[in-house]
Structures are given as C-alpha cells and as structure tokens.
Design an enzyme around this catalytic site. Structure first.
Site, PDB file in Angstrom:
ATOM      1  N   ASP A 107       0.853  -1.189   0.000  1.00  0.00           N
ATOM      2  CA  ASP A 107       0.000   0.000   0.000  1.00  0.00           C
ATOM      3  C   ASP A 107       0.890   1.240   0.000  1.00  0.00           C
ATOM      4  OD1 ASP A 107       0.634  -1.022   2.620  1.00  0.00           O
ATOM      5  OD2 ASP A 107      -0.690   0.462   3.528  1.00  0.00           O
ATOM      6  N   GLU A 172      -0.510  -1.274   5.883  1.00  0.00           N
ATOM      7  CA  GLU A 172       0.605  -0.888   6.758  1.00  0.00           C
ATOM      8  C   GLU A 172       0.555   0.588   7.086  1.00  0.00           C
ATOM      9  OE1 GLU A 172       4.527   0.447   8.117  1.00  0.00           O
ATOM     10  OE2 GLU A 172       3.454   1.107   6.335  1.00  0.00           O
TER      11      GLU A 172
HETATM   12 ZN    ZN Z   1       6.681   1.634   4.783  1.00  0.00          ZN
END
Ligand code: ZN
Length: 430
Positions: A107, A172
């Site tokens: 991401d 994340e």
């Molecule tokens: Zn990172």
C-alpha cells in the site's frame, strides 16, 4: 557468516538478475496501490509468484477472524473484503533449517498534487541510478529486494533449507491489519524480515501510532452577523492548538526514555486532513480533522487515547460553544504499539554478519519515529522481527525515489541472510 564462495555465487546471481529486478520494481510502482485499491497489484504479484513455483495463498481481511485479536484496528472508509493479502511459500525439502517470513507492504500513501512531481508519480522513471515514483522507496524497493533475493538463491542453484513465506500485505500505512491477517491465517516462522527502506540500518525501535477523527459542529450564520453564530473551523483550530501543547507535554515526559531519550521530540502529532464548511460567506457549520499522534514503546495505547480525550475535554470547556456542543472523537485507524528489537537476538546477529560482508562496514541501528509492521511479530507472536532494507528518499513526499545501487547490494545482503539463517541445499541443475 556466509562463506565467501557462497557469497560470490549469490553476488553473481543478483547481478545477473538485476535488470529483471529493476523491471519488476517498475512494474509494481506503476500500480497506484492506494488504500482500498491494492487488489490489482496483489493479484499481479500472486500470479507472478505462482508462475515461479511458489505455493500461493491469496486471501482478504474478510477471510480471517480479525475481531478475534485485540490488536486488530478499526477500519473506516475501506472494505476489508477488498483488502487482498498474498503469501507465497517455498517449503524446504526436509524442514531442517530455520524458517523465515519475508514481508513487505504494497500500500502507498496518496501522491498529492501531480504538478509538484518532477516525474509522474506512477511512471517509474529511471534516471541517474534512481527509480522514481510513489512507493518506489516506501516500500516497493524492499519488496523487490526480498523477492529477488529469493530468485538469486534459486538462480545460484540453491534452495533454503527452511520454509520461507514471502508476503505482500496492505494496510501498513493505516492500521497494520494486513500483517496481523497473515498471522491470524496461521503463518509463523523462526524470524521475520521486513525490508522497509532503512538505508541499510537495523531498526532498533519504532514508535506507535494512533489515528483519530475530530468532528466539530458550528452554528451557521451570515458572516455579516458572525458574532451570532460560531465557526466550526475556528473551533477545530482551537482543539488542534490544544493537541499541539499536549504533544509538547508528552515529549517532555519522553526525555528520560531508554530508547528515545536522545531523539528530539520523538512523539509527533499531525493534523493530516481537514474538511469543513460549505460557503465562504457563511460561518462553517461543521469541520472534520483526521489526526495522527505517536507514542513510545513504553506507553500504553489506551493511556495515550485517554490523554487525547482529556486534552480535548479540557480545551472545549474553555470555549463557549464547544462547552455545550462536545466535539466527537472517532478512533478510526491505527491503534499501534511501539516496538523495541531487543539487542542480542540470533536473527540480528546473522543479518549483521551478512550486511557487514556485503557492505564492508558494520550494520548501524536507527530509532524510528514512525510505525512499521514488526510489532506484530515481535510483540504478540514472539518472533524476532528485523526491519532492514534499501536506501532512498522522499517517503510520503514528492519525488520519492530509491537508489538502484543500494537496492542491488541490499538484495545481496538479504540473499546472504536467507542463506545463513535457513541454511541452503544444493539443487540439482534443472
Ligand atoms: Zn513503509
């Protein structure tokens, strides 16, 4: 330490595969894998790994019992069923060696105004030894490094003597739920390596992160009689200033911290998104601010959340309108602990030896004032988790880029680490 002949074999394999590695990195940077839009890239990676003999498990956050774990974070604005995780496994012939998880997030954060980029953010332009693009540095270069470290072993005629799970995850940058999902799916190993772009340093500690959304109301009136109404944007500003002062207090208390005492203001507060109002000549009736605040590994998430709520409570008491119209606070993302990689683990020793052999200098350590996924492995699943990866610049900024020579060397040091940690078996030439 890997023996020099083995390192030489790996170096030749990394070098021979490096053009393919850079092409792979370009391919994955060209996917704008923003939050909620990661699936096309994850599908592509799953196919890529399947084509190279990995046993591939592709699943979404809706396929695992996220709610069963206390560290699952709330997800607002995105559908868990669209958040695809990929685990590619290479099982050892006889699982005699130590197992390993290699994990990277795919991401990326929004690129901001395109005209502020020198090269288009998803074009993966290569220039003067750097590859440019959103996510090139944070952390698709690391993803390329871990995948091509595995490719190098194979090209050198070697197979890890322990099971290796190569994982690409989402979330994340917003919750950490992608990493947690792989653990709840059942994947475990004797160590985990997350090649975030640390510039060849090992992350000794990372701070935690909390997200919250402030919602403030106002009373809209024509600006000609502004005193009769209230202004939600100004009320929000009042709360933001109170939170800034609160952060100064938190940083003062952090001065004696074992890991962060030497770092200036390690706790960062950021109002990151603001929305509000409907008309330039009306006092705004509403304002929403998405905020992020950090915490040290020694602090409790619940304690810091309570501190934020107390700060807002105190600030509103001093404001006529807010006193009667409490702002709403929603915890809508990260509820992440910090993490300390305690010195002295065998995994860190093996990585340090591989690094030193490749770079000719000892592996240095850093303390990060941002979060990463190692906390899940290290804090909740008793797995030594190493955060170590390539070098670049511009994370979350314009002209993000990764240095290709550093990528080549980091790929080699990770390959050497895998070889030494898992052990290797000679594979008869196909
Ligand atoms: Zn990172």
């Amino acid at each position: 330490m890997p023996d020099p002949a083995l390192l030489d074999r790996l170096r030749r394999a990394v070098d021979a595969g490096f053009d393919a590695e850079v092409a792979f990195l370009g391919d994955i940077v060209r996917f704008p894998s923003l939050r909620g839009q990661e699936a096309p890239l994850q599908d592509w990676i799953a196919r890529w790994m399947a084509g190279r003999g990995y046993q591939v498990d592709r699943f979404t956050l809706a396929d695992v019992p996220m709610a069963s774990h206390p560290k699952a974070a709330p997800m607002v604005d995105v559908d868990p069923a669209g958040s695809v995780q990929v685990v590619g496994t290479r099982r050892a012939r006889n699982a005699g060696g130590r197992s390993l998880i290699l994990q990277g997030h795919i991401d990326v954060v929004p690129e901001g105004p395109a005209e502020m980029w020198t090269h288009p953010p998803y074009a993966a332009v290569v220039r003067d030894g750097w590859l440019y693009g959103r996510g090139a540095h944070d952390m698709k270069a690391g993803v390329a490094a871990m995948i091509f470290a595995m490719e190098a072993l194979k090209a050198a005629g070697l197979a890890p003597a322990g099971d290796v799970h190569v994982q690409t995850v989402t979330e994340e940058e917003s919750t950490g739920n992608g990493a947690l999902a792989t653990l709840l799916r059942g994947y475990r190993a004797d160590a985990a390596l997350i090649p975030e772009p640390t510039g060849g340093t090992i992350t000794r500690a990372h701070t935690g992160t909390l997200w919250f959304r402030l919602r403030v109301r106002g009373v809209p009136v024509h600006v000609m009689m502004a005193e009769a109404g209230t202004n939600a944007i100004l009320s929000a500003m009042h709360l933001i200033q109170a939170l800034q002062a609160h952060t100064v207090e938190l940083n003062r208390a952090a001065e004696g911290d074992r890991w962060y005492g030497e770092v200036k203001s390690p706790i960062k507060f950021n109002p990151g998104i603001i929305r509000g109002g409907d008309w330039a000549s009306s006092t705004p009736a509403w304002c929403e601010v998405d905020c992020r605040i950090g915490l040290l590994p020694t602090m409790e998430v619940a304690e810091v959340m309570a501190g934020v709520e107390r700060c807002i409570e105190a600030a509103r008491a001093g404001d006529n309108f807010l006193a009667n119209n409490p702002p709403e606070v929603t915890w809508h993302g990260f509820q992440a602990d910090g993490y300390v990689l305690e010195p002295g683990s065998e995994a860190e020793r093996v990585l340090g030896a591989a690094h030193e052999q490749v770079f000719g200098a000892p592996m240095e350590e850093r303390r990060s004032t941002a979060v990463n996924d190692t906390r899940y492995y290290g804090r909740y699943f008793a797995t030594p988790a190493l955060c170590y990866g390539p070098r670049g610049e511009g994370a979350h900024a314009f002209d993000e880029r990764t240095n290709l020579e550093a990528l080549r060397q980091t790929t080699l040091s990770i390959a050497a680490f895998i070889a030494d940690w898992c052990g290797v078996e000679e594979v008869s030439a196909a």
